[in-house]
Design a protein around this motif. Structure first.
Motif, PDB file in Angstrom:
ATOM      1  N   ASN A 161     -23.248  28.717  23.068  1.00 34.39           N
ATOM      2  CA  ASN A 161     -23.474  29.313  24.394  1.00 34.39           C
ATOM      3  C   ASN A 161     -23.814  30.792  24.261  1.00 34.39           C
ATOM      4  O   ASN A 161     -23.163  31.674  24.822  1.00 34.39           O
ATOM      5  CB  ASN A 161     -22.240  29.129  25.276  1.00 34.39           C
ATOM      6  N   SER A 263     -27.864  25.745  32.367  1.00 31.85           N
ATOM      7  CA  SER A 263     -28.510  26.778  31.568  1.00 31.85           C
ATOM      8  C   SER A 263     -29.898  27.026  32.146  1.00 31.85           C
ATOM      9  O   SER A 263     -30.359  26.301  33.036  1.00 31.85           O
ATOM     10  CB  SER A 263     -28.611  26.342  30.107  1.00 31.85           C
ATOM     11  N   PRO A 339     -27.624  31.267  28.731  1.00 28.76           N
ATOM     12  CA  PRO A 339     -26.596  30.234  28.574  1.00 28.76           C
ATOM     13  C   PRO A 339     -25.851  29.982  29.876  1.00 28.76           C
ATOM     14  O   PRO A 339     -25.782  30.842  30.762  1.00 28.76           O
ATOM     15  CB  PRO A 339     -25.659  30.832  27.511  1.00 28.76           C
ATOM     16  N   ARG A 340     -25.268  28.800  29.976  1.00 31.26           N
ATOM     17  CA  ARG A 340     -24.551  28.413  31.197  1.00 31.26           C
ATOM     18  C   ARG A 340     -23.429  29.407  31.501  1.00 31.26           C
ATOM     19  O   ARG A 340     -22.720  29.893  30.637  1.00 31.26           O
ATOM     20  CB  ARG A 340     -23.953  27.012  31.050  1.00 31.26           C
TER      21      ARG A 340
END
Length: 486
Positions: A161, A263, A339-340
């Motif tokens: 991530n 994402s 990234p999420r």
């Protein structure tokens, strides 16, 4: 810097000119002087442009409030439908767009309201007129990569991530050569071009560009490393997911996390963008999210955040005080992987045109499912409000039909995690001695071991576990984690 109307920032009771400012406000606003600036502007926002112009003639103080550019910007957006030629201020732009009788650009005489103090009037003007500080652009600490395979991207960036910039993707898009202003204007057939193209002083997110200008969809391709998108299974019922983004110098996006724990990627076709990113467990300075994360309070503009908080970027509201955020300038022809659940802010350094898409991969699926499972219209986004609570069930149904093995894997990992937690709880119970006056207190350090609470009974911040995860290179994020890697 001096405001063109003589408006000053709020000096406070102990600064010179406070009595003069208070007297001017009282005389100029009359019975309205008891209202805070925010309430006064909210009332003016409800007035018609002609009534607002009449009110401006009542006093110098009302002239300053009624000429606040944000009020007239709203009229332009609401009534001119993108058909304008910006004249340097929104009131002149509106009058020219409406072809007001007798109006000539630059012909209005501006009255001064010298001595009037108002942060609400002064700060937006200051942010609009000041230049970008070169010191904001010095840090570059995000990896730049080319030639990444899907497996390398997943192992090195998606599973940990971690953001990354890809330098060899957008350069291959036909859009890089084709998306000139005349080309885009023709593609939109003149319908929305002033609002969605550069030189328009308004940043525009257009989520329907592939419907209104279908040929644009052929001018770019989704990078292979981002092609695993499980929301595709929802077909037309999928949440909003792709946007054409266009905006001028100093426009951008304020602090936010991308929707539904997805994402994203952002590819720049023209211009440059300054990015700052914080991992999920670290809240940026000056940002105040609500307890459930549905609402975010932050400075009114992107420039105001940079002016007020950039120098304090290492100060955060968690245990990781001193954290250095990810920073970079995303250049023309580059693409950013977001990234999420990472916080991010974006400031355009030039007029910019970009394409962005959100996606759900096998890696992010457990987190997206956990987010959607809340079924909360305040937390789920990207579709009509009445459809948000059912998005989880529709997505699970589509997965059962097309990718049942993924749901089985998620369920198995969830069950395994619960089992491990139960075993750890039992193991912790074996080491309790008679000295334990309170259940769950760890004799070694006095903190709660079994139930995640601190010695004083407060809940243990989720940030500490996430910070540890960030240090050892594993995924760090808020919300429920199923704890597996693909």
């Amino acid at each position: 810097m001096e405001h063109p109307l003589g408006v000053q920032p709020q000096m406070g009771l102990f600064e010179g000119g406070a009595d003069v400012a208070a007297a001017m406000r009282t005389r100029g606003l009359g019975a309205l002087a008891c209202l805070p600036d925010e309430a006064l502007l909210n009332i003016m926002h409800e007035l018609a442009p002609a009534d607002l112009a009449r009110l401006a003639c009542s006093s110098r103080a009302l002239w300053a409030f009624a000429n606040h550019d944000e009020l007239w910007k709203g009229f332009c957006l609401d009534q001119l439908e993108g058909r304008w030629d910006f004249q340097g201020c929104w009131q002149d732009t509106y009058l020219l767009g409406k072809q007001a009788k007798g109006f000539q650009p630059g012909s209005r005489k501006m009255r001064r309201a010298a001595g009037l103090q108002s942060d609400l009037l002064y700060t937006p003007w200051l942010c609009a007129t000041c230049a970008i500080d070169p010191s904001w652009l010095e840090v570059e600490n995000v990896d730049r990569r080319s030639g990444l395979s899907v497996a390398e991207f997943r192992e090195q960036y998606e599973i940990p991530n971690k953001p990354v910039i890809l330098t060899d993707v957008v350069t291959k898009w036909p859009a890089m050569k084709k998306w000139s202003r005349p080309y885009l204007k023709k593609a939109f057939k003149g319908g929305m071009t002033p609002a969605c193209l550069p030189n328009c002083v308004v940043r525009r997110f257009d989520k329907t560009f592939c419907e209104t200008a279908p040929q644009l969809a052929k001018d770019y391709t989704v990078p292979e490393v981002f092609s695993d998108d499980l929301f595709k299974l929802l077909c037309e019922a999928r949440p909003d997911w792709r946007w054409l983004i266009a905006g001028p110098y100093k426009s951008g996006s304020g602090w936010h996390k991308d929707p539904n724990s997805t994402s994203a990627w952002n590819g720049v076709v023209s211009g440059r963008k300054k990015w700052i990113l914080y991992p999920p467990h670290i809240t940026p300075p000056g940002v105040r999210p609500s307890c459930d994360g549905a609402d975010v309070a932050s400075p009114v503009s992107i420039m105001e955040w940079f002016m007020s908080f950039y120098e304090h970027k290492a100060s955060t509201r968690c245990e990781s005080v001193g954290y250095t955020p990810a920073e970079c300038i995303l250049k023309e022809g580059e693409i950013m992987f977001v990234p999420r659940n990472w916080w991010h802010i974006v400031l355009n350094l030039d007029e910019c045109v970009a394409v962005t898409q959100n996606f759900v991969s096998e890696v992010t699926l457990p987190h997206v499912l956990s987010h959607l499972r809340s079924r909360s219209p305040a937390l789920v986004s990207g579709c009509a409000k009445e459809a948000r609570s059912g998005l989880y069930d529709r997505f699970v149904k589509a997965l059962k039909e097309h990718r049942p093995e993924l749901l089985e894997r998620v369920a198995a990992e969830e069950a395994a995690k619960k089992k491990r937690a139960q075993e750890q709880h039992k193991l912790a119970g074996l080491f309790k001695g008679p000295e334990d006056a309170c259940p769950g207190v760890n004799l070694a350090n006095g903190s709660s071991a079994a139930n995640g609470s601190s010695a004083n009974g407060a809940s243990k911040p989720e940030a500490s576990g996430s910070a540890a995860a960030a240090q050892n290179g594993t995924s760090a994020g808020g919300g429920f984690s199923f704890g597996f890697k693909l």
